[in-house]
Design a protein around this motif. Structure first.
Motif, PDB file in Angstrom:
ATOM      1  N   GLU A 150      69.420  73.364  24.585  1.00 56.42           N
ATOM      2  CA  GLU A 150      70.199  73.737  25.759  1.00 56.42           C
ATOM      3  C   GLU A 150      71.674  73.493  25.458  1.00 56.42           C
ATOM      4  OE1 GLU A 150      68.795  71.632  29.163  1.00 56.42           O
ATOM      5  OE2 GLU A 150      67.191  73.078  29.544  1.00 56.42           O
ATOM      6  N   VAL A 151      72.494  74.511  25.715  1.00 52.28           N
ATOM      7  CA  VAL A 151      73.928  74.405  25.476  1.00 52.28           C
ATOM      8  C   VAL A 151      74.655  74.567  26.810  1.00 52.28           C
ATOM      9  CG1 VAL A 151      75.910  75.271  24.204  1.00 52.28           C
ATOM     10  CG2 VAL A 151      73.632  75.433  23.204  1.00 52.28           C
ATOM     11  N   THR A 152      75.418  73.557  27.177  1.00 50.37           N
ATOM     12  CA  THR A 152      76.169  73.570  28.428  1.00 50.37           C
ATOM     13  C   THR A 152      77.643  73.746  28.116  1.00 50.37           C
ATOM     14  OG1 THR A 152      74.570  72.121  29.501  1.00 50.37           O
ATOM     15  CG2 THR A 152      76.753  72.250  30.494  1.00 50.37           C
ATOM     16  N   THR A 153      78.267  74.750  28.725  1.00 51.27           N
ATOM     17  CA  THR A 153      79.695  74.981  28.538  1.00 51.27           C
ATOM     18  C   THR A 153      80.394  74.958  29.895  1.00 51.27           C
ATOM     19  OG1 THR A 153      79.472  77.390  28.714  1.00 51.27           O
ATOM     20  CG2 THR A 153      79.283  76.421  26.507  1.00 51.27           C
ATOM     21  N   LEU A 154      81.691  74.754  29.852  1.00 49.66           N
ATOM     22  CA  LEU A 154      82.485  74.688  31.080  1.00 49.66           C
ATOM     23  C   LEU A 154      82.671  76.089  31.665  1.00 49.66           C
ATOM     24  CD1 LEU A 154      83.670  72.013  32.189  1.00 49.66           C
ATOM     25  CD2 LEU A 154      85.899  72.810  31.439  1.00 49.66           C
ATOM     26  N   CYS A 155      82.532  76.194  32.978  1.00 50.17           N
ATOM     27  CA  CYS A 155      82.727  77.464  33.695  1.00 50.17           C
ATOM     28  C   CYS A 155      84.152  77.535  34.241  1.00 50.17           C
ATOM     29  CB  CYS A 155      81.711  77.561  34.828  1.00 50.17           C
ATOM     30  SG  CYS A 155      81.901  79.037  35.860  1.00 50.17           S
ATOM     31  N   GLY A 156      84.722  78.742  34.258  1.00 45.32           N
ATOM     32  CA  GLY A 156      86.086  78.922  34.746  1.00 45.32           C
ATOM     33  C   GLY A 156      86.260  78.574  36.213  1.00 45.32           C
ATOM     34  N   THR A 157      85.145  78.494  36.967  1.00 45.25           N
ATOM     35  CA  THR A 157      85.217  78.101  38.371  1.00 45.25           C
ATOM     36  C   THR A 157      85.784  76.694  38.510  1.00 45.25           C
ATOM     37  OG1 THR A 157      83.285  79.501  38.785  1.00 45.25           O
ATOM     38  CG2 THR A 157      83.854  77.935  40.507  1.00 45.25           C
ATOM     39  N   THR A 158      85.677  75.895  37.447  1.00 44.76           N
ATOM     40  CA  THR A 158      86.274  74.555  37.448  1.00 44.76           C
ATOM     41  C   THR A 158      87.766  74.624  37.757  1.00 44.76           C
ATOM     42  OG1 THR A 158      84.648  73.731  35.859  1.00 44.76           O
ATOM     43  CG2 THR A 158      86.718  72.511  36.033  1.00 44.76           C
ATOM     44  N   ILE A 159      88.450  75.614  37.204  1.00 42.37           N
ATOM     45  CA  ILE A 159      89.896  75.763  37.430  1.00 42.37           C
ATOM     46  C   ILE A 159      90.181  76.026  38.899  1.00 42.37           C
ATOM     47  CG2 ILE A 159      91.933  77.145  36.859  1.00 42.37           C
ATOM     48  CD1 ILE A 159      90.666  77.611  34.083  1.00 42.37           C
ATOM     49  N   ASP A 160      89.319  76.850  39.536  1.00 36.67           N
ATOM     50  CA  ASP A 160      89.490  77.103  40.973  1.00 36.67           C
ATOM     51  C   ASP A 160      89.358  75.800  41.764  1.00 36.67           C
ATOM     52  OD1 ASP A 160      89.563  80.126  40.955  1.00 36.67           O
ATOM     53  OD2 ASP A 160      87.639  79.794  39.988  1.00 36.67           O
ATOM     54  N   GLY A 161      88.393  74.961  41.363  1.00 30.74           N
ATOM     55  CA  GLY A 161      88.194  73.683  42.040  1.00 30.74           C
ATOM     56  C   GLY A 161      89.375  72.752  41.894  1.00 30.74           C
ATOM     57  N   VAL A 162      89.942  72.700  40.695  1.00 30.36           N
ATOM     58  CA  VAL A 162      91.114  71.842  40.455  1.00 30.36           C
ATOM     59  C   VAL A 162      92.303  72.341  41.281  1.00 30.36           C
ATOM     60  CG1 VAL A 162      92.780  71.069  38.716  1.00 30.36           C
ATOM     61  CG2 VAL A 162      90.340  71.139  38.150  1.00 30.36           C
ATOM     62  N   LEU A 163      92.493  73.652  41.314  1.00 28.34           N
ATOM     63  CA  LEU A 163      93.599  74.205  42.109  1.00 28.34           C
ATOM     64  C   LEU A 163      93.428  73.865  43.591  1.00 28.34           C
ATOM     65  CD1 LEU A 163      94.015  77.738  40.463  1.00 28.34           C
ATOM     66  CD2 LEU A 163      95.567  75.798  40.251  1.00 28.34           C
ATOM     67  N   LEU A 164      92.193  74.006  44.097  1.00 33.51           N
ATOM     68  CA  LEU A 164      91.954  73.690  45.506  1.00 33.51           C
ATOM     69  C   LEU A 164      92.250  72.224  45.793  1.00 33.51           C
ATOM     70  CD1 LEU A 164      90.971  74.516  48.310  1.00 33.51           C
ATOM     71  CD2 LEU A 164      88.630  74.015  47.554  1.00 33.51           C
ATOM     72  N   ASN A 165      91.845  71.339  44.895  1.00 31.85           N
ATOM     73  CA  ASN A 165      92.113  69.908  45.077  1.00 31.85           C
ATOM     74  C   ASN A 165      93.600  69.597  45.093  1.00 31.85           C
ATOM     75  OD1 ASN A 165      89.462  69.035  45.331  1.00 31.85           O
ATOM     76  ND2 ASN A 165      89.174  68.843  43.126  1.00 31.85           N
ATOM     77  N   LYS A 166      94.401  70.470  44.528  1.00 31.50           N
ATOM     78  CA  LYS A 166      95.853  70.300  44.526  1.00 31.50           C
ATOM     79  C   LYS A 166      96.516  71.136  45.622  1.00 31.50           C
ATOM     80  CE  LYS A 166      96.231  67.327  41.202  1.00 31.50           C
ATOM     81  NZ  LYS A 166      96.762  65.968  41.467  1.00 31.50           N
ATOM     82  N   GLY A 167      95.710  71.609  46.566  1.00 29.95           N
ATOM     83  CA  GLY A 167      96.256  72.313  47.718  1.00 29.95           C
ATOM     84  C   GLY A 167      96.500  73.788  47.527  1.00 29.95           C
ATOM     85  N   ILE A 168      95.959  74.379  46.456  1.00 29.45           N
ATOM     86  CA  ILE A 168      96.145  75.813  46.207  1.00 29.45           C
ATOM     87  C   ILE A 168      94.803  76.521  46.391  1.00 29.45           C
ATOM     88  CG2 ILE A 168      96.831  77.570  44.539  1.00 29.45           C
ATOM     89  CD1 ILE A 168      98.558  75.435  43.175  1.00 29.45           C
ATOM     90  N   PRO A 169      94.636  77.298  47.453  1.00 30.19           N
ATOM     91  CA  PRO A 169      93.369  78.001  47.654  1.00 30.19           C
ATOM     92  C   PRO A 169      93.196  79.141  46.658  1.00 30.19           C
ATOM     93  CG  PRO A 169      94.952  78.664  49.327  1.00 30.19           C
ATOM     94  CD  PRO A 169      95.615  77.572  48.523  1.00 30.19           C
ATOM     95  N   SER A 170      92.188  79.032  45.820  1.00 24.49           N
ATOM     96  CA  SER A 170      91.912  80.044  44.809  1.00 24.49           C
ATOM     97  C   SER A 170      90.670  80.821  45.231  1.00 24.49           C
ATOM     98  CB  SER A 170      91.684  79.379  43.444  1.00 24.49           C
ATOM     99  OG  SER A 170      91.401  80.336  42.455  1.00 24.49           O
ATOM    100  N   GLN A 171      90.808  82.135  45.334  1.00 23.64           N
ATOM    101  CA  GLN A 171      89.728  82.979  45.852  1.00 23.64           C
ATOM    102  C   GLN A 171      89.144  83.850  44.740  1.00 23.64           C
ATOM    103  OE1 GLN A 171      91.351  85.229  49.218  1.00 23.64           O
ATOM    104  NE2 GLN A 171      92.943  83.669  49.396  1.00 23.64           N
TER     105      GLN A 171
END
Length: 560
Positions: A150-171
């Motif tokens: 099993e190979v687990t890689t990072l998904c780009g949705t992580t970036i949306d989550g980080v932006l939201l946590n910094k007050g930037i709504p990413s849609q």
């Protein structure tokens, strides 16, 4: 769907996400988080119903597990609900991402796929070292014998989550295929909207033949999967700073950031917004598939602690250059591209003459007799669901190939409109012939640049010629104003007698084979002309599948 049914499907979703038996208290708490005010007592009542239906089972005093039948019900039993669930699932993933790039701690979104040999690991590593991934941080887990990993890689949705946590709504807007030329992102060639689809957009384009990641690695030219999201223009500079900070710690993949209100990579950006393209997290997995290595690809599967991941390599040398702000032709969605063809349909029901829309797919000329036999057998085995009309057409440039023209389901929209009835193609889907038949996947015509039926064929999702039942065939769902229902039913009955594939005429506020029309409308389900083409493909004959190709006179077509 009633409120009670809605609650039960949410309970099944909660149980499907648990690794061990779950009690009513935890379920009640999770339901509350999803907006359902349901106490433990009410949960136990609903669970009893689910037990009786065989969707759940009690495990002693520990709680309940979802059964295989329950998972089947969840995945395909309420598909009209799933077309909204995909988007909400990503919104949930974004919210649950709490990664702190300063401390490098917290949860991230990951994709987990299964590979079966060391060569696949080498391919993944090579793609990551060339910067064609969100991050070099992966988790490689030996999942058993026969080299299975099993190979687990990072998904780009992580970036949306980080932006939201910094007050930037990413849609999240689209997942698609991005063309690379001279190591530069040029434009998106295909897109599927995150809304109104039961298929995760990048999953739709993960079939072999859609991407050419290894060509990009080796020559700087090709097609890679990528995502596109929007943020408010006022947050552009702050977003760039965050993306740069993430890149320094090994979380990157940003391919292009537009100016406020400026189109980028062929995608229109609304006034006051900024578009951001990020490489698809499944890009390394697509490369494995391109190299003819077997792989099971999963999309945005779960949230995981970043500490469980580690770099597969420290030698990262991104090969892609910054995208140039050069205007590109705006990409248009399927429905927009086909309205002009639909309007040109002029089939006369009484005379049985006039132009219809055809699909024209190509096979090797020496296989035509076998192909026609397969088509005829498929029709004879299931005449209710298979359109019998076809036409042989010469290939425009290759004499060794011949075209098989079949009737596209959009012809029916054209015929109805030509008779004064507004008919709007809403979904292309995969219909399972249970009793009653049910859609198990739907993709919106207005949210995809590619014909949904072509996508299902590329992913080998059909079972049109299979002897084992239930079969899975291609079908379309159309929406028609209720005021015109009586005349519409008359016309559709005539078309059905001629041989056009009309499966079901719905009623207002009715689920029609599990698809739902808007208020004051009703739905109809029609068959796809690509069903006979799919049967040929299932028999191992190479087919260049084409959809919605050209107008043809109906009277010139042959019948199986």
């Amino acid at each position: 769907m009633s409120e009670s049914e809605h609650r039960m499907i949410e309970i099944l979703r909660i149980l499907s996400e648990q690794e061990k038996p779950t009690g009513s208290k935890l379920i009640a708490d999770e339901l509350k988080n999803k907006g359902f005010n349901l106490g433990e007592r009410a949960v136990r009542y609903h669970m009893q119903i689910l037990d009786e239906k065989g969707y759940t089972e009690r495990i002693g005093n520990s709680g309940r597990n979802i059964t295989a039948l329950g998972r089947e019900k969840l995945e395909k039993g309420l598909i009209y609900d799933q077309v909204d669930f995909i988007h909400s699932k990503f919104e949930e993933m974004i919210y649950l991402t709490d990664f702190n790039y300063m401390t490098q701690e917290g949860n991230v979104v990951v994709n987990t796929s299964t590979i079966y040999n060391e060569e696949s690991v080498d391919i993944i590593k090579r793609v990551i070292e060339n910067g064609l991934s969100v991050s070099p941080y992966i988790n490689l887990n030996d999942a058993g014998k026969d080299g299975k990993m099993e190979v687990t890689t990072l998904c780009g949705t992580t970036i949306d989550g980080v932006l939201l946590n910094k007050g930037i709504p990413s849609q999240p807007q689209y997942g698609g295929l991005l063309k690379i030329e001279d190591s530069q992102p040029v434009r998106f060639t295909e897109l599927i909207s995150y809304k109104k689809t039961s298929v995760t957009p990048l999953d739709a384009f993960s079939a072999k033949g859609f991407t050419s990641v290894m060509d990009v690695v080796e020559n700087g030219e090709g097609i890679i999967p990528a995502n596109f999201r929007l943020i408010p223009g006022i947050g552009r500079q702050k977003a760039i700073e965050i993306i740069n900070r993430l890149d320094k710690i090994g979380i990157g993949g940003a391919l292009a950031i537009s100016q406020e209100g400026k189109d980028i990579l062929g995608i229109p950006v609304p006034e006051g917004m900024v578009g951001i393209a990020v490489v698809g997290g499944i890009t390394p997995f697509c490369a494995v598939q391109e190299e003819n290595k077997y792989i099971e690809i999963k999309i945005a599967e779960e949230i995981r602690d970043f500490k469980t991941l580690s770099p597969i390599s420290t030698k990262i040398s991104p090969l892609l250059k910054e995208a140039k702000a050069i205007p590109q032709p705006k990409i248009s969605f399927l429905l927009s591209k086909t309205w002009n063809l639909i309007q040109q349909v002029n089939f006369d029901i009484e005379k049985r003459k006039g132009d219809i829309i055809s699909n024209v797919s190509y096979i090797n000329r020496d296989k035509i007799d076998i192909a026609l036999n397969i088509m005829e057998e498929t029709y004879n085995n299931n005449p209710k669901y298979i359109n019998p009309y076809y036409k042989l057409i010469n290939h425009p440039t290759d004499d060794s190939k011949i075209g098989l023209a079949t009737i596209c389901s959009l012809s029916i929209d054209g015929i109805l409109i030509d008779n004064g009835i507004m008919s709007t193609p809403k979904y292309g889907g995969l219909l399972e012939l249970t009793e009653p038949p049910l859609f198990i996947d739907l993709i919106s015509y207005n949210g995809s640049t590619e014909d949904p039926h072509k996508i299902f064929l590329a992913k080998n999702r059909t079972a049109i010629s299979a002897n084992n039942h239930p079969n899975k065939i291609l079908a379309s769902f159309k929406e028609i104003p209720y005021i015109s229902r009586e005349y519409c039913v008359h016309l559709l009955d005539v078309l059905n007698n001629i041989g056009f594939s009309i499966y079901k005429i719905g009623k207002p506020r009715e689920l029609t084979y599990n698809a739902k029309a808007d208020n004051y409308n009703f739905g109809i389900v029609t068959g796809s002309g690509l069903n006979t083409i799919g049967a040929i493909k299932e028999k191992g004959i190479d087919v260049e599948v084409k959809a919605i190709e050209k107008l043809l006179p109906f009277e010139k077509m042959d019948r199986l």
